[in-house]
Structure formats: structure tokens, C-alpha cells
Design an enzyme around this catalytic site. Structure first.
Site, mmCIF file in Angstrom:
data_model
loop_
_atom_site.group_PDB
_atom_site.id
_atom_site.type_symbol
_atom_site.label_atom_id
_atom_site.label_comp_id
_atom_site.label_asym_id
_atom_site.label_seq_id
_atom_site.Cartn_x
_atom_site.Cartn_y
_atom_site.Cartn_z
ATOM 1 N N GLY A 12 0.931 -1.062 -0.094
ATOM 2 C CA GLY A 12 0.036 0.021 0.010
ATOM 3 C C GLY A 12 0.928 1.254 0.025
ATOM 4 N N GLU A 13 0.818 1.894 1.004
ATOM 5 C CA GLU A 13 1.693 3.176 1.123
ATOM 6 C C GLU A 13 2.190 3.212 2.415
ATOM 7 O OE1 GLU A 13 2.583 5.609 -1.193
ATOM 8 O OE2 GLU A 13 3.826 6.176 0.368
ATOM 9 N N SER A 14 3.572 2.922 2.681
ATOM 10 C CA SER A 14 4.114 2.738 4.109
ATOM 11 C C SER A 14 3.863 3.965 4.769
ATOM 12 C CB SER A 14 5.579 2.270 4.074
ATOM 13 O OG SER A 14 6.234 3.290 3.096
ATOM 14 N N CYS A 52 5.963 -5.442 0.101
ATOM 15 C CA CYS A 52 6.015 -4.228 -0.504
ATOM 16 C C CYS A 52 6.013 -3.140 0.540
ATOM 17 C CB CYS A 52 4.933 -4.026 -1.757
ATOM 18 S SG CYS A 52 5.567 -2.532 -2.651
ATOM 19 N N ARG A 78 12.879 2.977 -1.072
ATOM 20 C CA ARG A 78 11.374 2.942 -1.452
ATOM 21 C C ARG A 78 11.652 3.269 -3.093
ATOM 22 N NH1 ARG A 78 8.459 7.194 1.256
ATOM 23 N NH2 ARG A 78 6.808 6.430 0.626
ATOM 24 N N ILE A 133 4.916 -2.827 -7.895
ATOM 25 C CA ILE A 133 4.219 -1.588 -7.980
ATOM 26 C C ILE A 133 4.909 -0.445 -7.120
ATOM 27 C CG2 ILE A 133 1.854 -0.329 -7.561
ATOM 28 C CD1 ILE A 133 0.627 -3.247 -7.759
ATOM 29 N N ARG A 134 5.342 0.382 -7.692
ATOM 30 C CA ARG A 134 6.230 1.346 -6.726
ATOM 31 C C ARG A 134 7.050 0.627 -5.835
ATOM 32 N NH1 ARG A 134 4.196 5.242 -3.955
ATOM 33 N NH2 ARG A 134 2.261 4.031 -3.791
ATOM 34 N N HIS A 171 3.975 -8.419 -4.766
ATOM 35 C CA HIS A 171 2.579 -8.322 -4.379
ATOM 36 C C HIS A 171 2.262 -9.573 -4.765
ATOM 37 C CE1 HIS A 171 1.217 -4.179 -3.146
ATOM 38 N NE2 HIS A 171 2.420 -3.776 -3.973
ATOM 39 N N GLU A 226 -0.143 -11.383 -3.348
ATOM 40 C CA GLU A 226 -1.596 -11.430 -3.016
ATOM 41 C C GLU A 226 -2.411 -10.896 -4.345
ATOM 42 O OE1 GLU A 226 0.301 -9.085 -2.018
ATOM 43 O OE2 GLU A 226 -0.671 -7.330 -2.146
HETATM 44 N N1 GLN Z 1 6.013 3.009 -2.700
HETATM 45 C C1 GLN Z 1 5.178 2.497 -1.534
HETATM 46 C C2 GLN Z 1 5.837 2.848 -0.432
HETATM 47 O O1 GLN Z 1 6.614 3.694 -0.038
HETATM 48 C C3 GLN Z 1 4.996 1.114 -1.620
HETATM 49 C C4 GLN Z 1 4.326 0.266 -2.827
HETATM 50 C C5 GLN Z 1 3.593 -0.854 -2.683
HETATM 51 O O2 GLN Z 1 3.336 -1.240 -1.353
HETATM 52 N N2 GLN Z 1 2.910 -1.053 -3.647
HETATM 53 O O3 GLN Z 1 5.264 2.859 0.794
#
Ligand code: GLN
Length: 235
Positions: free
Chosen positions: A57-59, A90, A120, A150-151, A216, A218
């Protein structure tokens, strides 16, 4: 009774937690042991779990919501004092790193547990997301696994407790409990010949009770990494 049953939590503050819940439910019939899966949003829910998945997600958001929910310290105790099995994917792996680079100006809170420095957003933006089939040497089935990036972060370095590298854009997790006596094992990489810059990238690591991966699983249909984690790390 749920109380007596092994309970695996999925931190459900932000990100792809539902997909992890579904994969763990799907993996159950192949694991041979019954367990409950619990979405964790509170300290009380965390206390019911014997193991935990921290999703992607987004840390920065996950750490902010965890702080507001007063979950940060209990999470650090869960990972670093009680040493219960924890798996981060991630953003989850970023949170489980002892050190992270390219963090926001005021930094972000890390849980820690893995003696690694993660970078990151190593591969760039959302539009630079990709799927790469990669061998996962730790799985029985050696069919390359469809890894969704994903990122995504990578593990930039394995660090020792006293090699502080803190700069303005790095954050470190606070020391909680005794340092891990386990070594960091590299479980998966993007090999040099598949990496854009020709340099091998570490994308899966394990240190004692903590497992972290950059991608990911999942979000693919394959539940074999979930099955492996429950069988090998949780049971
Ligand atoms: N770039 C996100 C972060 O820094 C991580 C991306 C992800 O979990 N798909 O949290």
C-alpha cells in the site's frame, strides 16, 4: 472456538489487505492445519494473533494510521520482543526494515525487525509498475512466480546494528527488545541479466521470524508463497 484456533492477522489499516485475507483463506485447504484470518485494526485484535501479514500500500500512510491507532509500539513488540512470525509485502517490507531511504521530508515511522536498508520506489512511479516471472528458490515448485511490482522497494543493503547510515532522507526504526541473533537470508533476487541496470536486486529476505518481499503475491492468482509462509514460518 476462534480463541483456541491459530489466528493469523492481516494489518488492515490501508492497502491491499483484503487480497491477503482472500489468499490466506484460499491457502488454508492446502496447508493442512486450520486457522482463522483476522483483519487487524486495533491493539485488541493484534493481541489475538499468533502471526501477522503487513500488506503493500503506502508505507507512510500505514505508519501514520498505525501511530494514530496506537498500534506502532504494540507492532514493534509483536515483531521485535515477542518475535512472532511477521510477513511484509512491498510497503509492509519497508515498515519491517530497520532503515529506509527516500522517505518523506519529515521521515516516517518504521517498525523494524529486518536488519536491512530498503530503497523506496526503486523502480520509479506507478506507471513503471511491471510483472516479472522470477524463480523463488525457497518454494518446492520451481515454476517462475509472477511477481507484481508496484512502486516497489528493493533491499539496498544488509546492515549491522552499529553501521548507522542515517542521513536526512533516511529513517531508522527504534531499538526495541534484543537485537536479532539471526542472519539476514536472501531468498529471492532479480538476477543481473534481468535487471535494467545489469545489477542483481534483492527482493526477498528472511531474518528469524521476519520475512519481507518487494512484490505483491496477493495480486497474482498463485497462493504458493502464502502456503509456504504458513507452513514454514508460522507453524
Ligand atoms: N512505494 C510504496 C511505499 O513507499 C510501496 C508500494 C507498494 O506497497 N506497492 O510505501
Amino acid at each position: 472456538m476462534t480463541q483456541d484456533k491459530l489466528t493469523i492477522g492481516v494489518l488492515a489499516l490501508q492497502g491491499a489487505f483484503l487480497e491477503h485475507v482472500q489468499h490466506l483463506e484460499k491457502a488454508r485447504s492446502k496447508v493442512g492445519v486450520d486457522y482463522a484470518v483476522l483483519e487487524v485494526r486495533t491493539v485488541e485484535e493484534l493481541a489475538q494473533c499468533q502471526a501477522l501479514v503487513i500488506p503493500g500500500g503506502e508505507s507512510t500512510s500505514i505508519s501514520l494510521v498505525a501511530e494514530r491507532s496506537e498500534l506502532l509500539e504494540p507492532l514493534r513488540d509483536f515483531v521485535k520482543k515477542d518475535k512472532k512470525p511477521v510477513w511484509g509485502t512491498c510497503a509492509g517490507m519497508i515498515l519491517l526494515a530497520e532503515e529506509a531511504t527516500r522517505t518523506k521530508k519529515d521521515g516516517q515511522e518504521l517498525i523494524g525487525g529486518l536488519d536491512v536498508r530498503v530503497a523506496r520506489n526503486h523502480f520509479g512511479r506507478q506507471t513503471d509498475s511491471f510483472i516479472m516471472k522470477l524463480p523463488m528458490p525457497f518454494l518446492k515448485d520451481q515454476t517462475p512466480f509472477p511477481c507484481v511490482f508496484i512502486r516497489a522497494p528493493i533491499v539496498e543493503a544488509i546492515i549491522s546494528k552499529d553501521s548507522h547510515q542515517t542521513t536526512e532522507s533516511n529513517v531508522r526504526a527504534p531499538t526495541v527488545g534484543k537485537p536479532s541473533s539471526d542472519e539476514v537470508k536472501v531468498l529471492g533476487t532479480i538476477p543481473a541479466d534481468k535487471a535494467k541496470d545489469g545489477e542483481e536486486k534483492i527482493i526477498a529476505v528472511q531474518q528469524g521470524n521476519v520475512f519481507g518481499i518487494s512484490f505483491h503475491p496477493e495480486l497474482s492468482a498463485d497462493t504458493s508463497i502464502h502456503e509456504w509462509w504458513v507452513n514454514t514460518c508460522v507453524l
